[in-house]
Design an enzyme around this catalytic site. Structure first.
Site, PDB file in Angstrom:
ATOM      1  N   ARG A 211       0.853  -1.182   0.000  1.00  0.00           N
ATOM      2  CA  ARG A 211       0.000   0.000   0.000  1.00  0.00           C
ATOM      3  C   ARG A 211       0.891   1.235   0.000  1.00  0.00           C
ATOM      4  O   ARG A 211       1.720   1.396   0.903  1.00  0.00           O
ATOM      5  CB  ARG A 211      -0.838  -0.051   1.287  1.00  0.00           C
ATOM      6  CG  ARG A 211      -2.125   0.665   1.219  1.00  0.00           C
ATOM      7  CD  ARG A 211      -2.963   0.279   2.400  1.00  0.00           C
ATOM      8  NE  ARG A 211      -2.398   0.681   3.678  1.00  0.00           N
ATOM      9  CZ  ARG A 211      -3.123   1.147   4.679  1.00  0.00           C
ATOM     10  NH1 ARG A 211      -4.427   1.256   4.547  1.00  0.00           N
ATOM     11  NH2 ARG A 211      -2.565   1.479   5.809  1.00  0.00           N
TER      12      ARG A 211
ATOM     13  N   ASP B  41       4.622  -5.921   9.915  1.00  0.00           N
ATOM     14  CA  ASP B  41       5.745  -5.614  10.816  1.00  0.00           C
ATOM     15  C   ASP B  41       5.683  -6.467  12.085  1.00  0.00           C
ATOM     16  O   ASP B  41       6.711  -6.939  12.575  1.00  0.00           O
ATOM     17  CB  ASP B  41       5.722  -4.127  11.197  1.00  0.00           C
ATOM     18  CG  ASP B  41       6.246  -3.252  10.061  1.00  0.00           C
ATOM     19  OD1 ASP B  41       6.847  -3.795   9.116  1.00  0.00           O
ATOM     20  OD2 ASP B  41       6.035  -2.034  10.131  1.00  0.00           O
TER      21      ASP B  41
ATOM     22  N   ASP C 274       0.560  -2.672  12.593  1.00  0.00           N
ATOM     23  CA  ASP C 274       0.960  -3.125  11.253  1.00  0.00           C
ATOM     24  C   ASP C 274       1.158  -4.646  11.289  1.00  0.00           C
ATOM     25  O   ASP C 274       2.092  -5.154  11.920  1.00  0.00           O
ATOM     26  CB  ASP C 274       2.254  -2.415  10.845  1.00  0.00           C
ATOM     27  CG  ASP C 274       2.594  -2.684   9.386  1.00  0.00           C
ATOM     28  OD1 ASP C 274       2.694  -1.717   8.614  1.00  0.00           O
ATOM     29  OD2 ASP C 274       2.740  -3.875   9.006  1.00  0.00           O
TER      30      ASP C 274
ATOM     31  N   THR D 181      -0.784   7.642  -0.905  1.00  0.00           N
ATOM     32  CA  THR D 181      -2.079   7.570  -1.611  1.00  0.00           C
ATOM     33  C   THR D 181      -2.982   6.475  -1.044  1.00  0.00           C
ATOM     34  O   THR D 181      -4.182   6.462  -1.318  1.00  0.00           O
ATOM     35  CB  THR D 181      -1.861   7.258  -3.102  1.00  0.00           C
ATOM     36  OG1 THR D 181      -1.283   5.944  -3.204  1.00  0.00           O
ATOM     37  CG2 THR D 181      -0.924   8.268  -3.738  1.00  0.00           C
TER      38      THR D 181
HETATM   39  C1  PRP Z   1      -1.248  -4.202   4.644  1.00  0.00           C
HETATM   40  C2  PRP Z   1      -2.192  -5.386   4.804  1.00  0.00           C
HETATM   41  C3  PRP Z   1      -3.004  -5.338   3.544  1.00  0.00           C
HETATM   42  C4  PRP Z   1      -3.115  -3.861   3.310  1.00  0.00           C
HETATM   43  C5  PRP Z   1      -4.467  -3.425   3.765  1.00  0.00           C
HETATM   44  O1  PRP Z   1      -0.221  -4.499   3.797  1.00  0.00           O
HETATM   45  O2  PRP Z   1      -1.519  -6.595   4.967  1.00  0.00           O
HETATM   46  O3  PRP Z   1      -2.404  -5.976   2.457  1.00  0.00           O
HETATM   47  O4  PRP Z   1      -2.106  -3.210   4.090  1.00  0.00           O
HETATM   48  O5  PRP Z   1      -4.697  -2.118   3.436  1.00  0.00           O
HETATM   49  P1  PRP Z   1      -5.809  -1.673   2.410  1.00  0.00           P
HETATM   50  O6  PRP Z   1      -7.053  -2.447   2.743  1.00  0.00           O
HETATM   51  O7  PRP Z   1      -5.924  -0.209   2.694  1.00  0.00           O
HETATM   52  O8  PRP Z   1      -5.320  -1.964   1.029  1.00  0.00           O
HETATM   53  P2  PRP Z   1       1.013  -3.501   3.553  1.00  0.00           P
HETATM   54  O9  PRP Z   1       0.758  -2.640   2.377  1.00  0.00           O
HETATM   55  O10 PRP Z   1       1.338  -2.808   4.848  1.00  0.00           O
HETATM   56  O11 PRP Z   1       2.171  -4.457   3.119  1.00  0.00           O
HETATM   57  P3  PRP Z   1       2.888  -5.643   3.957  1.00  0.00           P
HETATM   58  O12 PRP Z   1       1.896  -6.761   4.080  1.00  0.00           O
HETATM   59  O13 PRP Z   1       4.029  -5.992   3.050  1.00  0.00           O
HETATM   60  O14 PRP Z   1       3.341  -5.106   5.283  1.00  0.00           O
HETATM   61  N1  URA Z   2      -2.320  -2.561   7.280  1.00  0.00           N
HETATM   62  C1  URA Z   2      -1.976  -2.952   8.526  1.00  0.00           C
HETATM   63  O1  URA Z   2      -1.061  -3.775   8.674  1.00  0.00           O
HETATM   64  N2  URA Z   2      -2.644  -2.469   9.571  1.00  0.00           N
HETATM   65  C2  URA Z   2      -3.659  -1.596   9.442  1.00  0.00           C
HETATM   66  O2  URA Z   2      -4.263  -1.191  10.448  1.00  0.00           O
HETATM   67  C3  URA Z   2      -4.011  -1.192   8.138  1.00  0.00           C
HETATM   68  C4  URA Z   2      -3.325  -1.682   7.070  1.00  0.00           C
END
Ligand code: PRP
Ligand code: URA
Length: 208
Positions: free
Chosen positions: A103, A202, A199, A107
């Site tokens: 994400r 993380d 997160d 944006t």
């Molecule tokens: C997080 C989560 C989803 C996304 C959700 O991933 O695991 O994939 O955000 O957000 P959205 O519904 O607003 O699209 P992130 O982009 O943080 O990547 P990661 O899993 O690599 O940490």
């Molecule tokens: N992605 C995450 O990992 N946590 C949130 O709360 C939203 C998006």
């Protein structure tokens, strides 16, 4: 009205509460993600079709059933990865097809960086796995990819969802049922689920 299945199972509530705790370490966090994912998958697959199958027990023959369709698990990288093992415990023959999206922090739009799906679909059912349904952008983009691949029976399984994300998925993919451990209050100003768990990537991978 929002359409999503929120688990009412006490084990899910119990485990989610530990998962949310800021003091829960990555090792325990990963264990819980896996366990909750299995419980939610049990709920999300309860109406999948079966076909009759004859089986010989030590006492004689009877007719049982087996799953009709090949099942594909589609974890959204990274955070969805941690859900795979728990789901595999229930569906050991499931294929796993990874989709990489992150994400954009500004944006909040999903950016695709990995997709190795073959030309033709190899499964009849896809379970999209991602712990967090925040704006819903990542889930909706993944489901579009799977529909373009040719899969018709798609379900989304997540640990926590915000109303905004559920609405986005309902509007863009009204045919896709959503299964969540809990529906939370809202998104904050930087797109994080509140109260949420922080997160999810993380916290699993120790990168925060
Ligand atoms: C997080 C989560 C989803 C996304 C959700 O991933 O695991 O994939 O955000 O957000 P959205 O519904 O607003 O699209 P992130 O982009 O943080 O990547 P990661 O899993 O690599 O940490
Ligand atoms: N992605 C995450 O990992 N946590 C949130 O709360 C939203 C998006």
């Amino acid at each position: 009205m929002l359409q999503a299945n929120e688990s009412k199972h006490p084990m899910v509530l119990h485990k989610l509460t530990i998962l949310r705790d800021v003091a829960t370490e990555p090792r325990k966090f990963r264990e819980l993600v896996s366990e909750i994912s299995a419980l939610l998958t049990y709920e999300a697959t309860r109406d999948l079709p079966t076909i009759e199958k004859e089986v010989e027990t030590p006492m004689g023959k009877t007719v049982g059933g087996e799953m009709k369709d090949n099942i594909g698990l589609v974890p959204i990288l990274r955070a969805g990865l941690g859900m795979v093992d728990g789901v595999w415990d229930l569906i050991p023959d499931a294929q796993v097809w990874h989709i990489g999206l992150y994400r954009d922090e500004k944006t909040l739009q999903p950016v695709q960086y990995y997709n190795k799906l073959p030309l033709d679909p190899t499964v009849g059912v896809c379970l999209v796995l991602d712990p967090m349904l925040a704006t819903g952008g990542s889930a909706a983009a993944t489901i579009t990819i799977l529909k373009d691949w040719g899969v018709k029976n798609i379900r989304y399984i997540g640990l926590l969802g915000a109303p905004e994300g559920i609405q986005h998925l309902n509007e863009n993919h009204p045919d896709v049922p959503i299964y969540l451990g809990a529906i939370d209050e809202r998104l904050n100003e930087i797109g994080y689920i509140v109260p949420g768990l922080g997160d999810a990537g993380d916290r699993q991978f120790g990168t925060g």
